[in-house]
Enzyme design. Structure first.
Site, PDB file in Angstrom:
ATOM      1  CG  HIS A  25      42.258  43.433  41.574  1.00 10.21           C
ATOM      2  ND1 HIS A  25      43.215  42.669  42.181  1.00 10.21           N
ATOM      3  CD2 HIS A  25      41.203  42.594  41.382  1.00 10.21           C
ATOM      4  CE1 HIS A  25      42.776  41.429  42.335  1.00 10.21           C
ATOM      5  NE2 HIS A  25      41.558  41.368  41.853  1.00 10.21           N
ATOM      6  CG  HIS A  45      33.231  41.993  41.233  1.00  8.91           C
ATOM      7  ND1 HIS A  45      34.023  43.094  40.983  1.00  8.91           N
ATOM      8  CD2 HIS A  45      33.903  40.924  40.730  1.00  8.91           C
ATOM      9  CE1 HIS A  45      35.118  42.709  40.358  1.00  8.91           C
ATOM     10  NE2 HIS A  45      35.074  41.402  40.195  1.00  8.91           N
TER      11      HIS A  45
END
Length: 715
Positions: free
Chosen positions: A79, A33
């Site tokens: 998200h 990430h």
């Protein structure tokens, strides 16, 4: 836990065993990430420079030159995993995070877009996720006063258990107020301001870098942050005031990896080190340890670099807005990242190694076994039934139930509201921006390279029908587990398709996000490759913008672009249970000329209506434009050997419908691209004629089919 391979590299560099806090820093900052370790080589293939690009990839958001001394900040984030585990808070904090990215550049957020992807709503779990995610976006966006002006919502069974929540944010500021996350000077202080730090969001970055397990909702809930939009609004105003007064030398919002991520990245970007005093951080909970303080992802927090003489002024501003703030460290000449807690050093790492030392690699890539084209469905005996079935598909149906929950007119800039091809905002007196987002996941599943190209064309066409010249692209590259060679092949080819078509249109790709490991143990699914993009363009508001719906009785209808019979990845094939059949339509070589011609036609000021053709093809496009008046259309001259259903529902890219009272007025503009007058606006029905078929659908029937999703959700 850190992989053993990473631990070996870390031990060798440090010459010792890393402390617990150091392991936490590496676990988060070296995660997929944060470090893009699987994707960095591919992302470098994008062209990110252009005459209007002031700041490209690498900062919290990109900065694009606009007009009259103004610049635009634009960013895109995902998200996804948090929105499965806790859909309301996951979606809400997705909004909060991208908004702070814009604020940290010195820009006031003026618009949001939300490309969203869900499993079918006939599954209770998917329905719950859908409702809560929309509520989360609305609840946060409305409270902070930023309009959601455009979006995409797509349904497919492969998103079951792993919805995708992608968000685009756009901000505006004067060029002289642009702030970056590049540290400026050793001995400057680091001020943490905003909300206090709790234990929420611990390990969020590493959590986003693995598949979702069946027990994720219980086990991973602590990794999901909890947002407070009212605090976010105060943080926004406080930050912008501090920047405008010249107090802030550099700035970064606290997102992935919390204070540890923000402080190390800010310092390293300027070639400096940092010393963090963890005890000084305002804490929400008692007895927090250094690991928690450093890596919690509590929301609504910003990190400022401030000269020593301005510290008191900044802390006074923080107090003025009733926020928490403290000096939590300072920048150092020594290029190390040091954390002090309880009078002891709990981390001491070479900062360049921490922020840039994650080993990157291209994963093994392997094309899947050649797919059989399959058998195309027979042309339905009752074409009207098929037509209404396609129109009532939730992917094509009106998304009014969604966007009516959003305040899309706050700030009073909105010129074109949600529900059209692109949203339009006024920036200065006569200049505006158009915004659009999304992609075609089914096409990308069958042909990743063409699917990537199609995403660029589809969004460019959405801008073109509002007369907008594209300025920049941002992306969210959502894929499954990259350790599977076939998945990495999809990722690789979709990225190459995006990049090649963006270069062909001379649109820079200025930023974005990569979200991998989107697979669900619960539903035994991996998402289809979803290279979702956001695109922004410049609009001249002195010219009347055409409506996305038929607006004038008697107008001639012009089809621009070529209709081809390839149906792979189409909504029609999905509705006919032939989803894996057929070839994906290729992007035509003359797509740039088609887009340019449509922009020029709109700029002529002669068009009453203009609409891009995408999902559902000509059939769905015509029906959608028939909101308040019908049309009579003859497609006989276009048919050739094409079947009736292919003619109606082909999703061949780079096509649009234009409506104009005098077609001769744009003939010169369109002379070098395929186009044809196919009918007239008027009446209470949509009548479509082909070589061997006739179809008549009333406006009432169209409205009923098109309102299927709203009716279901209101039911």
């Amino acid at each position: 836990m850190l992989p053993e391979e990473d631990l070996k590299i870390i031990r060798k560099e440090l010459g010792r065993e890393p402390t617990l806090v150091e392991q936490g820093c590496f676990l988060n900052l070296w995660s997929e990430h944060c470090s893009y370790r699987s994707s960095a080589p591919l992302l470098k293939t994008f062209t990110s420079t252009g005459e209007n690009v002031l700041i490209g990839p690498g900062d919290d958001a990109a900065i694009i030159k606009f007009e009259d001394g103004y610049v635009l900040a634009i960013g895109m984030e995902s998200h996804n995993h948090p929105s499965y585990v806790d859909p309301y808070n996951g979606a809400a904090t997705g909004i909060g995070g991208i908004v702070r990215d814009i604020i940290s550049m010195g820009a006031r957020p003026i618009a949001l877009m939300d490309p969203l992807y869900f499993g079918p709503l006939d599954t209770p779990k998917n329905l719950f996720l859908f409702e809560q995610i929309i509520k989360g976006i609305a609840g946060y966006g409305n409270c902070i006063g930023v309009p959601v002006v455009n979006g995409e919502t797509f349904f497919d069974r492969r998103y079951s258990g792993n919805p995708l929540v992608n968000v685009v944010a756009v901000g505006l500021c004067k060029e002289e107020n642009v702030t970056t996350s590049r540290s400026q000077k050793a001995e400057n202080k680091l001020i943490l301001a905003g909300s206090s730090t709790g234990k929420d969001g611990l390990g969020g970055a590493s959590f986003a870098s693995r598949d979702l397990s069946e027990s994720a909702e219980a086990e991973d809930r602590p990794s999901v942050q909890v947002g407070d939009p009212y605090t976010e609004k105060l943080v926004m105003e406080m930050t912008l005031e501090a920047i405008e007064k010249g107090y802030v030398k550099s700035c970064k919002d606290l997102g992935a990896a919390g204070l540890g991520g923000a402080s190390s990245e800010l310092a390293a970007k300027g070639g400096l080190g940092a010393r963090i005093i963890a005890d000084a951080v305002p804490q929400r909970e008692p007895n927090m340890n250094a690991y928690e303080i450093l890596l919690a992802e509590s929301q609504e927090r910003m990190l400022f670099e401030v000269a020593p003489e301005d510290v008191d002024a900044v802390l006074a501003l923080v107090q003025k807005y009733d926020l928490n703030g403290a000096v939590v460290g300072y920048l150092t000449k020594e290029p190390t990242y040091t954390v002090e807690f309880g009078g002891e050093i709990v981390a001491d790492i070479p900062i360049a190694f921490l922020t840039g030392g994650a080993p990157t690699c291209e994963k093994p890539s392997e094309a899947p076994t050649l797919r059989e084209e399959g058998k195309k469905p027979e042309t339905p005996e009752d074409l009207k039934v098929a037509f209404l079935k396609v129109l009532s598909s939730y992917n094509i149906a009106s998304k009014e139930w969604i966007y009516r929950q959003y305040d899309h007119e706050v700030q009073l800039r909105t010129v074109v509201k949600p529900g059209e091809d692109s949203g339009v905002l006024r920036i200065t007196g006569t200049k505006g921006i158009a915004l659009t987002c999304g992609c075609q996941p089914r096409a990308t599943l069958l042909d990743p390279y063409n699917g990537g190209k199609t995403a660029i064309i589809e969004n460019s066409m959405n801008l073109a029908v509002k007369g907008a010249e594209p300025l920049a692209i941002v992306n969210c590259l959502n894929f499954g587990n990259p350790e599977r060679p076939e998945t990495y092949w999809q990722f690789e080819n979709a990225v190459l398709g995006l990049g090649d078509e963006a270069r062909k249109l001379s649109i820079p790709v200025v930023g974005g996000n990569v979200s991998l490991y989107n697979e669900s143990d619960e539903f035994k699914t991996a998402i289809p490759p979803t290279p979702s993009i956001g695109m922004i363009g410049k609009v001249d508001l002195e010219i009347p913008l055409p409506s996305g719906f038929f607006a004038k009785d008697g107008d001639s209808i012009i089809l621009v672009g070529e209709t081809t019979p390839e149906m792979g990845g189409s909504e029609y094939y999905a509705c006919m249970d032939s989803g894996n059949a057929g070839m994906v339509p290729a992007v035509p070589e003359n797509a740039p000329e088609l887009i340019k011609a449509i922009i020029e036609a709109v700029k002529s000021g002669k068009l009453s209506s203009a609409h891009d053709l995408s999902l559902g093809g000509i059939g769905a496009g015509l029906a959608r434009m028939c909101r308040s008046m019908g049309a009579k259309v003859d497609l006989s001259e276009l048919a050739g050997e094409t079947q009736a259903d292919e003619l109606l529902f082909s999703e061949a890219p780079a096509r649009a419908l234009l409506a104009i009272s005098e077609p001769e007025a744009v003939r010169e503009i369109l002379k070098d691209v395929p186009h044809a007058v196919i009918g007239k606006v008027g009446g209470e029905t949509l009548e479509i004629k082909g070589k061997n078929f006739e179809l008549s659908v009333s406006l009432k029937e169209i409205a009923e089919a098109y309102g299927s999703l709203t009716r279901f959700m209101m039911g």
